[in-house]
Design a protein around this motif. Sequence first.
Motif, PDB file in Angstrom:
ATOM      1  N   HIS A  43      20.690  36.812 -25.506  1.00  0.00           N
ATOM      2  CA  HIS A  43      19.588  37.635 -25.227  1.00  0.00           C
ATOM      3  C   HIS A  43      18.509  37.114 -26.337  1.00  0.00           C
ATOM      4  CE1 HIS A  43      20.308  41.558 -23.361  1.00  0.00           C
ATOM      5  NE2 HIS A  43      21.756  40.998 -23.569  1.00  0.00           N
ATOM      6  N   VAL A  44      18.795  36.641 -27.211  1.00  0.00           N
ATOM      7  CA  VAL A  44      17.681  35.914 -28.168  1.00  0.00           C
ATOM      8  C   VAL A  44      17.138  34.858 -27.182  1.00  0.00           C
ATOM      9  CG1 VAL A  44      17.248  34.362 -29.931  1.00  0.00           C
ATOM     10  CG2 VAL A  44      18.471  36.417 -30.267  1.00  0.00           C
ATOM     11  N   LEU A  45      17.779  33.936 -26.585  1.00  0.00           N
ATOM     12  CA  LEU A  45      17.208  32.897 -25.874  1.00  0.00           C
ATOM     13  C   LEU A  45      16.622  33.315 -24.550  1.00  0.00           C
ATOM     14  CD1 LEU A  45      20.174  30.212 -26.094  1.00  0.00           C
ATOM     15  CD2 LEU A  45      17.949  29.977 -27.298  1.00  0.00           C
ATOM     16  N   LEU A  46      16.981  34.353 -24.013  1.00  0.00           N
ATOM     17  CA  LEU A  46      16.374  35.067 -22.843  1.00  0.00           C
ATOM     18  C   LEU A  46      15.086  35.493 -22.897  1.00  0.00           C
ATOM     19  CD1 LEU A  46      19.277  36.953 -20.862  1.00  0.00           C
ATOM     20  CD2 LEU A  46      17.991  35.049 -20.028  1.00  0.00           C
ATOM     21  N   PHE A  47      14.722  35.856 -24.344  1.00  0.00           N
ATOM     22  CA  PHE A  47      13.419  36.365 -24.487  1.00  0.00           C
ATOM     23  C   PHE A  47      12.487  35.254 -25.333  1.00  0.00           C
ATOM     24  CE2 PHE A  47      14.942  40.272 -23.308  1.00  0.00           C
ATOM     25  CZ  PHE A  47      13.760  41.040 -22.688  1.00  0.00           C
ATOM     26  N   ALA A  48      13.161  34.481 -26.256  1.00  0.00           N
ATOM     27  CA  ALA A  48      12.601  33.404 -27.025  1.00  0.00           C
ATOM     28  C   ALA A  48      11.745  32.322 -25.985  1.00  0.00           C
ATOM     29  CB  ALA A  48      13.707  32.824 -27.768  1.00  0.00           C
ATOM     30  N   VAL A  49      12.565  31.995 -25.113  1.00  0.00           N
ATOM     31  CA  VAL A  49      12.213  30.641 -24.236  1.00  0.00           C
ATOM     32  C   VAL A  49      10.957  31.124 -23.315  1.00  0.00           C
ATOM     33  CG1 VAL A  49      12.844  28.846 -22.381  1.00  0.00           C
ATOM     34  CG2 VAL A  49      14.366  29.572 -24.359  1.00  0.00           C
ATOM     35  N   PRO A  50      11.127  32.024 -22.353  1.00  0.00           N
ATOM     36  CA  PRO A  50       9.731  32.502 -21.614  1.00  0.00           C
ATOM     37  C   PRO A  50       8.620  32.840 -22.419  1.00  0.00           C
ATOM     38  CG  PRO A  50      11.615  33.839 -21.294  1.00  0.00           C
ATOM     39  CD  PRO A  50      12.027  32.819 -22.003  1.00  0.00           C
ATOM     40  N   THR A  51       8.803  33.690 -23.717  1.00  0.00           N
ATOM     41  CA  THR A  51       7.847  34.015 -24.402  1.00  0.00           C
ATOM     42  C   THR A  51       6.945  32.772 -24.816  1.00  0.00           C
ATOM     43  OG1 THR A  51       9.034  35.949 -25.036  1.00  0.00           O
ATOM     44  CG2 THR A  51       7.176  35.422 -26.473  1.00  0.00           C
ATOM     45  N   TYR A  52       7.903  31.867 -25.473  1.00  0.00           N
ATOM     46  CA  TYR A  52       7.285  30.660 -25.930  1.00  0.00           C
ATOM     47  C   TYR A  52       6.439  29.860 -24.716  1.00  0.00           C
ATOM     48  CZ  TYR A  52       6.418  25.989 -27.983  1.00  0.00           C
ATOM     49  OH  TYR A  52       5.677  25.004 -28.382  1.00  0.00           O
ATOM     50  N   LEU A  53       7.365  29.757 -23.690  1.00  0.00           N
ATOM     51  CA  LEU A  53       6.454  28.816 -22.671  1.00  0.00           C
ATOM     52  C   LEU A  53       5.334  29.584 -22.051  1.00  0.00           C
ATOM     53  CD1 LEU A  53       9.818  27.655 -20.837  1.00  0.00           C
ATOM     54  CD2 LEU A  53       8.206  26.350 -22.259  1.00  0.00           C
ATOM     55  N   VAL A  54       5.417  30.836 -21.602  1.00  0.00           N
ATOM     56  CA  VAL A  54       4.169  31.570 -21.126  1.00  0.00           C
ATOM     57  C   VAL A  54       3.206  31.576 -22.422  1.00  0.00           C
ATOM     58  CG1 VAL A  54       3.337  33.679 -20.221  1.00  0.00           C
ATOM     59  CG2 VAL A  54       5.674  32.975 -19.737  1.00  0.00           C
ATOM     60  N   GLY A  55       3.630  31.911 -23.556  1.00  0.00           N
ATOM     61  CA  GLY A  55       2.684  31.962 -24.624  1.00  0.00           C
ATOM     62  C   GLY A  55       1.703  30.612 -24.805  1.00  0.00           C
ATOM     63  N   ARG A  56       2.323  29.540 -24.513  1.00  0.00           N
ATOM     64  CA  ARG A  56       1.800  28.030 -24.631  1.00  0.00           C
ATOM     65  C   ARG A  56       0.525  27.984 -23.523  1.00  0.00           C
ATOM     66  NH1 ARG A  56       3.606  23.157 -26.783  1.00  0.00           N
ATOM     67  NH2 ARG A  56       1.810  22.452 -25.822  1.00  0.00           N
ATOM     68  N   LEU A  57       0.707  28.916 -22.293  1.00  0.00           N
ATOM     69  CA  LEU A  57      -0.172  28.556 -21.179  1.00  0.00           C
ATOM     70  C   LEU A  57      -1.538  29.441 -21.285  1.00  0.00           C
ATOM     71  CD1 LEU A  57       2.610  28.180 -18.375  1.00  0.00           C
ATOM     72  CD2 LEU A  57       1.221  26.535 -19.232  1.00  0.00           C
ATOM     73  N   VAL A  58      -1.357  30.540 -21.974  1.00  0.00           N
ATOM     74  CA  VAL A  58      -2.436  31.628 -22.150  1.00  0.00           C
ATOM     75  C   VAL A  58      -3.190  31.377 -23.230  1.00  0.00           C
ATOM     76  CG1 VAL A  58      -0.765  33.205 -20.649  1.00  0.00           C
ATOM     77  CG2 VAL A  58      -0.919  33.380 -23.093  1.00  0.00           C
ATOM     78  N   ALA A  59      -4.699  31.791 -23.065  1.00  0.00           N
ATOM     79  CA  ALA A  59      -5.406  31.908 -24.105  1.00  0.00           C
ATOM     80  C   ALA A  59      -5.276  32.959 -25.363  1.00  0.00           C
ATOM     81  CB  ALA A  59      -7.000  32.238 -23.729  1.00  0.00           C
ATOM     82  N   ARG A  60      -4.532  33.873 -24.981  1.00  0.00           N
ATOM     83  CA  ARG A  60      -4.215  34.824 -26.107  1.00  0.00           C
ATOM     84  C   ARG A  60      -2.608  35.210 -26.073  1.00  0.00           C
ATOM     85  NH1 ARG A  60      -8.831  38.378 -27.963  1.00  0.00           N
ATOM     86  NH2 ARG A  60     -10.844  37.115 -26.954  1.00  0.00           N
ATOM     87  N   PRO A  61      -1.863  34.467 -26.643  1.00  0.00           N
ATOM     88  CA  PRO A  61      -0.489  34.443 -26.718  1.00  0.00           C
ATOM     89  C   PRO A  61       0.067  35.886 -27.256  1.00  0.00           C
ATOM     90  CG  PRO A  61      -0.880  32.598 -28.156  1.00  0.00           C
ATOM     91  CD  PRO A  61      -2.377  33.268 -27.274  1.00  0.00           C
ATOM     92  N   ARG A  62      -0.784  36.523 -28.179  1.00  0.00           N
ATOM     93  CA  ARG A  62      -0.310  37.766 -28.672  1.00  0.00           C
ATOM     94  C   ARG A  62      -0.236  38.762 -27.632  1.00  0.00           C
ATOM     95  NH1 ARG A  62      -6.252  38.690 -30.611  1.00  0.00           N
ATOM     96  NH2 ARG A  62      -5.591  36.840 -31.825  1.00  0.00           N
ATOM     97  N   TRP A  63      -0.860  38.899 -26.499  1.00  0.00           N
ATOM     98  CA  TRP A  63      -0.361  39.762 -25.160  1.00  0.00           C
ATOM     99  C   TRP A  63       0.854  39.377 -24.727  1.00  0.00           C
ATOM    100  CZ3 TRP A  63      -2.626  43.976 -25.883  1.00  0.00           C
ATOM    101  CH2 TRP A  63      -4.040  44.167 -26.356  1.00  0.00           C
ATOM    102  N   VAL A  64       1.243  38.067 -24.584  1.00  0.00           N
ATOM    103  CA  VAL A  64       2.531  37.671 -23.984  1.00  0.00           C
ATOM    104  C   VAL A  64       3.637  38.240 -24.974  1.00  0.00           C
ATOM    105  CG1 VAL A  64       3.777  35.875 -23.502  1.00  0.00           C
ATOM    106  CG2 VAL A  64       1.471  35.636 -22.770  1.00  0.00           C
ATOM    107  N   VAL A  65       3.519  38.099 -26.263  1.00  0.00           N
ATOM    108  CA  VAL A  65       4.449  38.561 -27.390  1.00  0.00           C
ATOM    109  C   VAL A  65       4.489  39.962 -27.164  1.00  0.00           C
ATOM    110  CG1 VAL A  65       4.817  38.511 -29.839  1.00  0.00           C
ATOM    111  CG2 VAL A  65       4.061  36.562 -28.817  1.00  0.00           C
ATOM    112  N   LEU A  66       3.542  40.628 -27.168  1.00  0.00           N
ATOM    113  CA  LEU A  66       3.562  42.346 -27.119  1.00  0.00           C
ATOM    114  C   LEU A  66       4.270  42.653 -25.810  1.00  0.00           C
ATOM    115  CD1 LEU A  66       2.968  44.993 -28.113  1.00  0.00           C
ATOM    116  CD2 LEU A  66       0.719  44.764 -26.901  1.00  0.00           C
TER     117      LEU A  66
END
Length: 115
Positions: A43-66
């Motif tokens: 579960h940790v990995l299922l959420f950590a990996v895509p959150t990080y990868l998508v967060g790297r691609l957007v201008a405002r990663p805080r919205w990805v995290v939220l």
Amino acid sequence: MDGGARRWWTAAAVVSLLAHLGALYWPVVTVAGPVSGTDKVVHVLLFAVPTYLVGRLVARPRWVVLGFAVHSIISELSQHLFLTGRSGDPWDVVADVAGVALAALALVVGSHPRR
């Protein structure tokens, strides 16, 4: 980020999102053998990996995290209410949010220039 690197990050993000959604919403998951803490690590990995990868691609990663933090609750409620072969687990939400937090930390640390 140049075009080639952006394509790589985008492909990795898409693959991780597909794995994320598949693992969370597959109707029946059977796991053989002892899985005492393995489930929570997944579960940790299922959420950590895509959150990080998508967060790297957007201008405002805080919205990805939220978004992923909110999705952790929605996914467990959906499993509990709508997927007959699955059950929602509050501890899975804790593990999911821990994964989101780890990714957020990595995004913050990675965004600061090295001295």
